[in-house]
Design a protein around this motif. Structure first.
Motif, PDB file in Angstrom:
ATOM      1  N   GLU A  22       0.797  -1.085  -0.017  1.00 41.75           N
ATOM      2  CA  GLU A  22       0.015  -0.036   0.088  1.00 41.75           C
ATOM      3  C   GLU A  22       0.949   1.235   0.148  1.00 41.75           C
ATOM      4  O   GLU A  22       2.122   1.050   0.637  1.00 41.75           O
ATOM      5  CB  GLU A  22      -0.669  -0.073   1.151  1.00 41.75           C
ATOM      6  N   SER A  23       0.452   2.506  -0.298  1.00 40.90           N
ATOM      7  CA  SER A  23       1.101   3.498  -0.487  1.00 40.90           C
ATOM      8  C   SER A  23       1.483   3.954   0.752  1.00 40.90           C
ATOM      9  O   SER A  23       2.696   4.659   0.899  1.00 40.90           O
ATOM     10  CB  SER A  23       0.425   4.631  -1.356  1.00 40.90           C
ATOM     11  N   PHE A  73      -0.051  -1.903  -4.862  1.00 42.51           N
ATOM     12  CA  PHE A  73      -1.373  -1.936  -5.156  1.00 42.51           C
ATOM     13  C   PHE A  73      -1.681  -0.688  -5.792  1.00 42.51           C
ATOM     14  O   PHE A  73      -1.124   0.423  -5.601  1.00 42.51           O
ATOM     15  CB  PHE A  73      -2.250  -2.009  -3.625  1.00 42.51           C
ATOM     16  N   PRO A  74      -2.442  -0.788  -6.963  1.00 35.15           N
ATOM     17  CA  PRO A  74      -2.576   0.463  -7.718  1.00 35.15           C
ATOM     18  C   PRO A  74      -3.551   1.439  -7.287  1.00 35.15           C
ATOM     19  O   PRO A  74      -4.483   1.959  -7.788  1.00 35.15           O
ATOM     20  CB  PRO A  74      -2.990  -0.324  -9.178  1.00 35.15           C
ATOM     21  N   ASP A  75      -3.241   2.160  -6.035  1.00 33.45           N
ATOM     22  CA  ASP A  75      -4.140   3.318  -5.632  1.00 33.45           C
ATOM     23  C   ASP A  75      -3.326   4.484  -6.371  1.00 33.45           C
ATOM     24  O   ASP A  75      -2.326   4.213  -7.057  1.00 33.45           O
ATOM     25  CB  ASP A  75      -4.065   3.186  -4.251  1.00 33.45           C
ATOM     26  N   GLU A  76      -4.206   5.643  -6.260  1.00 32.52           N
ATOM     27  CA  GLU A  76      -3.716   6.758  -6.981  1.00 32.52           C
ATOM     28  C   GLU A  76      -2.255   7.140  -6.511  1.00 32.52           C
ATOM     29  O   GLU A  76      -1.486   7.501  -7.565  1.00 32.52           O
ATOM     30  CB  GLU A  76      -4.689   7.898  -6.740  1.00 32.52           C
ATOM     31  N   ASP A  77      -1.850   7.106  -5.359  1.00 33.97           N
ATOM     32  CA  ASP A  77      -0.629   7.610  -5.109  1.00 33.97           C
ATOM     33  C   ASP A  77       0.666   6.395  -5.484  1.00 33.97           C
ATOM     34  O   ASP A  77       1.575   7.014  -6.032  1.00 33.97           O
ATOM     35  CB  ASP A  77      -0.507   7.735  -3.416  1.00 33.97           C
ATOM     36  N   ASN A  78       0.167   5.159  -5.602  1.00 33.77           N
ATOM     37  CA  ASN A  78       1.293   4.305  -6.143  1.00 33.77           C
ATOM     38  C   ASN A  78       1.241   4.540  -7.716  1.00 33.77           C
ATOM     39  O   ASN A  78       2.084   4.284  -8.149  1.00 33.77           O
ATOM     40  CB  ASN A  78       0.739   2.839  -5.883  1.00 33.77           C
ATOM     41  N   ARG A  89       0.882   7.363  -9.315  1.00 33.74           N
ATOM     42  CA  ARG A  89       1.954   8.500  -9.337  1.00 33.74           C
ATOM     43  C   ARG A  89       3.598   8.076  -9.320  1.00 33.74           C
ATOM     44  O   ARG A  89       4.200   8.371  -9.962  1.00 33.74           O
ATOM     45  CB  ARG A  89       1.439   9.527  -8.535  1.00 33.74           C
ATOM     46  N   PHE A  90       3.665   7.250  -8.187  1.00 35.19           N
ATOM     47  CA  PHE A  90       4.961   6.730  -7.943  1.00 35.19           C
ATOM     48  C   PHE A  90       5.538   6.039  -9.210  1.00 35.19           C
ATOM     49  O   PHE A  90       6.611   6.333  -9.649  1.00 35.19           O
ATOM     50  CB  PHE A  90       5.107   5.946  -6.652  1.00 35.19           C
ATOM     51  N   ALA A  91       4.570   5.491  -9.679  1.00 34.00           N
ATOM     52  CA  ALA A  91       5.257   4.237 -10.802  1.00 34.00           C
ATOM     53  C   ALA A  91       5.384   5.201 -12.032  1.00 34.00           C
ATOM     54  O   ALA A  91       6.394   5.148 -12.662  1.00 34.00           O
ATOM     55  CB  ALA A  91       4.296   3.089 -11.019  1.00 34.00           C
ATOM     56  N   GLN A  92       4.518   5.966 -12.350  1.00 35.01           N
ATOM     57  CA  GLN A  92       4.752   6.974 -13.418  1.00 35.01           C
ATOM     58  C   GLN A  92       6.004   7.907 -13.382  1.00 35.01           C
ATOM     59  O   GLN A  92       6.506   8.133 -14.256  1.00 35.01           O
ATOM     60  CB  GLN A  92       3.462   7.781 -13.777  1.00 35.01           C
ATOM     61  N   SER A  93       6.282   8.362 -12.056  1.00 34.76           N
ATOM     62  CA  SER A  93       7.390   9.342 -11.993  1.00 34.76           C
ATOM     63  C   SER A  93       8.829   8.404 -11.815  1.00 34.76           C
ATOM     64  O   SER A  93       9.501   8.985 -12.218  1.00 34.76           O
ATOM     65  CB  SER A  93       7.152   9.957 -10.567  1.00 34.76           C
ATOM     66  N   VAL A 102      -2.042   2.095 -18.194  1.00 36.29           N
ATOM     67  CA  VAL A 102      -0.945   2.724 -17.462  1.00 36.29           C
ATOM     68  C   VAL A 102       0.129   2.009 -17.328  1.00 36.29           C
ATOM     69  O   VAL A 102       1.242   2.310 -17.627  1.00 36.29           O
ATOM     70  CB  VAL A 102      -1.706   3.021 -16.019  1.00 36.29           C
ATOM     71  N   ALA A 103      -0.085   0.399 -16.891  1.00 38.04           N
ATOM     72  CA  ALA A 103       1.212  -0.200 -17.002  1.00 38.04           C
ATOM     73  C   ALA A 103       1.902  -0.440 -18.176  1.00 38.04           C
ATOM     74  O   ALA A 103       2.911  -0.407 -18.180  1.00 38.04           O
ATOM     75  CB  ALA A 103       0.676  -1.416 -16.495  1.00 38.04           C
ATOM     76  N   ALA A 104       1.205  -0.658 -19.383  1.00 37.72           N
ATOM     77  CA  ALA A 104       1.633  -0.627 -20.532  1.00 37.72           C
ATOM     78  C   ALA A 104       2.441   0.430 -21.079  1.00 37.72           C
ATOM     79  O   ALA A 104       3.550   0.618 -21.693  1.00 37.72           O
ATOM     80  CB  ALA A 104       0.632  -1.037 -21.570  1.00 37.72           C
ATOM     81  N   SER A 105       1.950   1.578 -20.622  1.00 32.49           N
ATOM     82  CA  SER A 105       2.589   2.823 -21.003  1.00 32.49           C
ATOM     83  C   SER A 105       3.775   3.298 -20.432  1.00 32.49           C
ATOM     84  O   SER A 105       4.538   4.077 -21.139  1.00 32.49           O
ATOM     85  CB  SER A 105       1.569   4.108 -20.653  1.00 32.49           C
ATOM     86  N   ILE A 106       4.238   2.599 -19.239  1.00 27.64           N
ATOM     87  CA  ILE A 106       5.431   2.635 -18.368  1.00 27.64           C
ATOM     88  C   ILE A 106       6.255   1.615 -18.309  1.00 27.64           C
ATOM     89  O   ILE A 106       7.242   1.482 -17.495  1.00 27.64           O
ATOM     90  CB  ILE A 106       5.126   3.315 -17.118  1.00 27.64           C
ATOM     91  N   ASP A 107       5.787   0.509 -19.084  1.00 28.68           N
ATOM     92  CA  ASP A 107       6.602  -0.862 -19.164  1.00 28.68           C
ATOM     93  C   ASP A 107       6.718  -1.365 -17.611  1.00 28.68           C
ATOM     94  O   ASP A 107       7.500  -1.952 -17.289  1.00 28.68           O
ATOM     95  CB  ASP A 107       7.995  -0.675 -19.418  1.00 28.68           C
ATOM     96  N   TYR A 108       5.369  -1.032 -17.035  1.00 25.47           N
ATOM     97  CA  TYR A 108       5.272  -1.885 -15.620  1.00 25.47           C
ATOM     98  C   TYR A 108       4.541  -3.246 -15.962  1.00 25.47           C
ATOM     99  O   TYR A 108       3.884  -3.596 -16.954  1.00 25.47           O
ATOM    100  CB  TYR A 108       4.401  -1.009 -14.959  1.00 25.47           C
TER     101      TYR A 108
END
Length: 329
Positions: free
Chosen positions: A30-31, A55-60, A62-66, A122-128
């Motif tokens: 969790e974030s 867990f893909p909550d909003e904060d996590n 953002r962290f992944a995208q950054s 989102v995952a596909a766009s950042i290679d997650y």
């Protein structure tokens, strides 16, 4: 408080080293806890290699995208954990047809299709990586179709289906066609086998816990224990995978033994294939020059002893990056 949390995690880490684990997959951070783990690993307070799923909550998100593919010490973050349905025992797993022991009840999904797709996009766009808990055949089909939509022509996303427990016969091809990795826990089979047919009926159960069939389609499987739902010992995972029997040696000859894994496949599923499933095959998963010296010394050769002897085998020493982290003496 933080000090107590860390102390308990260090106790758990010592238990994991004792049973021979050098790496774990933490299936859902969790974030609010993410930064704690980053700090503990940065400070060297935790050592065991930890492939953590957010867990893909909003904060996590953002962290992944950054941060993208993130590493700190032995902590590695580059995936999301999605829970699609419930469990088979509680009849929460989502099935295409009614439960055999509860008419008109199909279980349920825990998110809408639109939510699953948004996470995958989102995952596909950042290679997650996406790692999705799927128990029932309906849940598996739903998520496999989402994967199909977003994997596209790039077949190295290494997205996983966690558990892949009940699969409709026509859906096994998704694993082959889109290089989707089944992440399976063999002790679930030997824990559930006493009542699985009650839930699924005699025909549907044939396509449950189908580890060899999944291996044939996917080309590899990643094996785990699913602790704390099951016991932590990887030797019990190995035993269940190859024997399809419980710890008491039942049923004699094994449950649906046509889906038992060979000893070599089970060992690969716990080492090099598991490393590959986490994008870590260049640094661990096999004993060869240039990789980390993560290994155990066992009291018996599990590739040769009788099935019952596997459960009498113990870890004598555990090494992490060449450092002795557990000794039985």
């Amino acid at each position: 408080d933080l000090e107590q949390q860390l102390s308990l995690l260090q106790e758990a880490e010592a238990d994991l080293f004792e049973v021979g684990l050098t790496s774990i997959n933490d299936a859902g951070i969790e974030s609010k806890d993410r930064q704690k783990f980053i700090d503990w690993y940065a400070n060297g307070d935790l050592k065991i290699k930890n492939y953590s799923m957010l867990f893909p909550d909003e904060d996590n998100l953002r962290f992944a995208q950054s941060n993208g593919d993130f590493k700190e010490g032995n902590l590695h973050i580059r995936s999301f954990k999605v829970i699609s349905d419930g469990a088979l025992g509680s009849r929460g797993a989502c099935l295409n047809e009614s439960y055999s022991d509860k008419e008109h009840h199909h279980g349920f999904m825990l998110r809408s299709l639109e939510e699953f797709k948004a996470i995958a996009e989102v995952a596909a766009s950042i290679d997650y990586q996406v790692n999705s808990h799927c128990i029932g055949d309906s849940a598996n089909r739903t998520i496999l179709k989402v994967y199909e939509e977003f994997i596209g022509s790039k077949l190295d996303h290494r997205w996983k289906i966690e558990h892949a427990q009940v699969i409709a016969p026509e859906d096994f091809d998704y694993f082959e066609n889109y290089k989707i990795i089944p992440s399976i826990q063999p002790t679930h089979c030997t824990s559930d086998m006493r009542w699985a047919e009650q839930r699924l009926g005699p025909e549907r159960v044939k396509h449950a816990y189908a580890y060899q069939q999944l291996l044939e389609k996917a080309g590899l499987v990643a094996l785990g224990t699913d602790f704390p739902i099951e016991r932590i010992s990887p030797l019990e995972t190995f035993y269940a995978a190859v024997s399809r029997m419980d710890r008491n040696g039942k049923p004699k000859g094994g449950f649906q033994v046509e889906n038992a894994l060979s000893r070599e496949a089970a060992l690969r599923g716990m080492t090099i294939w598991a490393a590959f499933s986490n994008f870590e095959e260049k640094e661990k998963g096999s004993l060869e020059a240039g990789k980390d010296a993560d290994f155990v010394i066992l009291t018996q050769d599990i590739m040769k002893v009788e099935y019952a002897e596997i459960l009498k085998t113990f870890v004598d020493k555990t090494y992490l990056k060449g450092e002795l982290v557990y000794s039985s003496m």
